[in-house]
Design a protein around this motif. Structure first.
Motif: not given
Length: 391
Positions: A131-147
């Protein structure tokens, strides 16, 4: 190309990724392509690559039952916190210093090595998801979660080679107190929002203790002693915390302040949810608000869900396999991570080389960030061996 885990780690630490991850992501993609993988970068900036065993066909994961095989995901992040700390070595090259050395380019190097070298049996899958942004807003992981439709996640963070099967979450929010402005010469003609802070701070200290007493009274009667731990206490994570971090109020030295805002940090434990906490805190604090003062409790707006607490059972095969391979202790992780998003869907552990802190103080996110090269190698071996055992 033969992958060299320590060479990649050194190149990664030398690559700045505190302001932009473009160069670091380019290094990762180039490395995976050179090793024969076929990485893709999705719309959220995640770098993904998958290895499949013989007999797996796309679409198998949609079938019912267990015939689709086992799917494990190796995840960590490529962004780092500012400022950049240049690469350096000490102890004859045994230790690497620099920004990201342990958080999380050490874990990244170990996971890439395990992804490329582990065996993947018939019908099974192994995915690398960075993921690209764990240290800030975690949009990468949120996009991946559940997919990703995974049966387990290994999330790379500095754990000192311990297997972390649980972690507290993290919420932020505000308590807004609103009164009535007035001249300071006649304070009784207004409602001083700052004066309301003192009882509210006391109420924040008692929030979790109150929940403990209420649960104890309801479960066993008023004649018994309150329990030492509340219903939200967790067997390994302990009690949640609620910490006031910023107070802001008043506009002029000769004016009764109309508004005061307390910012807070919440570190929850399972099974608390953000919604339950927000409602429960407002109900509790409302009993302490002075007359004439209005109260509003609100969690801070976010692009992605808050990081909830999670706990994976210590007897889960993923936990046992990684603990056996690493020789590390099974324990909670000391910080909130993107693992929160994945743990909602499958057993999840946090694992990697390096430490958040040592006997001298902070390591990760500090000017002295470092990792031992042998720990990077050991982490790679442990994840590879665990994947071999499970896939």
């Amino acid at each position: 190309m033969i992958f060299d885990v320590l060479e990649f780690h050194e190149r990664a630490v030398r690559t700045e990724s505190h302001e932009s991850v473009e160069e670091m992501r380019g290094l990762l993609v180039e490395t995976l392509e050179g090793a024969g993988a076929d990485p893709v970068v999705d719309d959220a900036g995640n770098t993904l690559a998958t290895r499949t065993g013989d007999g797996y066909e796309p679409g198998d994961e949609a079938e019912s039952g267990s015939d689709a095989g086992t799917h494990l995901v190796l995840n960590t992040h490529i962004d780092t916190v500012p400022p950049h700390v240049p690469f350096a070595e000490r102890e004859g090259g045994a230790v690497v210093e620099g920004r990201g050395a342990c958080d999380a380019k050490g874990p990244l190097a170990a996971l890439v090595d395990a992804f490329l070298s582990a065996g993947v049996g018939e019908g099974n899958r192994l995915t690398l998801a960075i993921t690209p942004d764990e240290e800030t807003v975690q949009t990468g992981a949120a996009h991946l979660a559940g997919t990703l439709d995974a049966d387990g996640f290994v999330v790379g963070e500095p754990t000192g080679l311990d297997v972390c099967n649980a972690a507290r979450g993290q919420y932020e929010g505000t308590i807004t107190l609103t009164g009535a402005a007035a001249h300071a010469a006649t304070p009784e003609s207004g409602a001083n929002a700052i004066r309301a802070v003192a009882p509210l701070l006391q109420a924040m200290e008692s929030y979790d203790e109150r929940e403990a007493r209420s649960a104890s009274d309801g479960a066993s009667g008023d004649d018994e002693e309150p329990r030492a731990r509340g219903p939200d206490a967790h067997e390994s994570l302990g009690r949640p915390t609620l910490t006031p971090t910023v107070i802001d109020g008043g506009e002029a030295s000769n004016q009764v302040p109309e508004e005061c805002v307390i910012t807070f940090d919440r570190r929850p434990v399972p099974p608390e949810t953000p919604e339950e906490f927000e409602a429960g805190l407002e109900t509790h604090l409302s009993e302490w608000v002075p007359s004439g003062i209005d109260l509003d409790v609100a969690l801070s707006p976010r692009e992605t869900p808050f990081l909830a607490a999670f706990a994976t059972a210590p007897d889960e095969p993923l936990v046992e396999a990684l603990a056996a391979a690493s020789g590390g202790e099974v324990r909670p992780f000391g910080a909130a991570t993107e693992a929160s998003y994945f743990a909602e869907h499958a057993p999840t552990v946090v694992f990697g080389p390096g430490d958040l802190a040592d006997d001298e103080g902070a390591v990760a996110h500090s000017e002295r960030e470092y990792v031992r090269r042998e720990e990077v190698r050991a982490a790679a071996r442990a994840v590879r061996d665990a994947v071999d055992a499970l896939l």
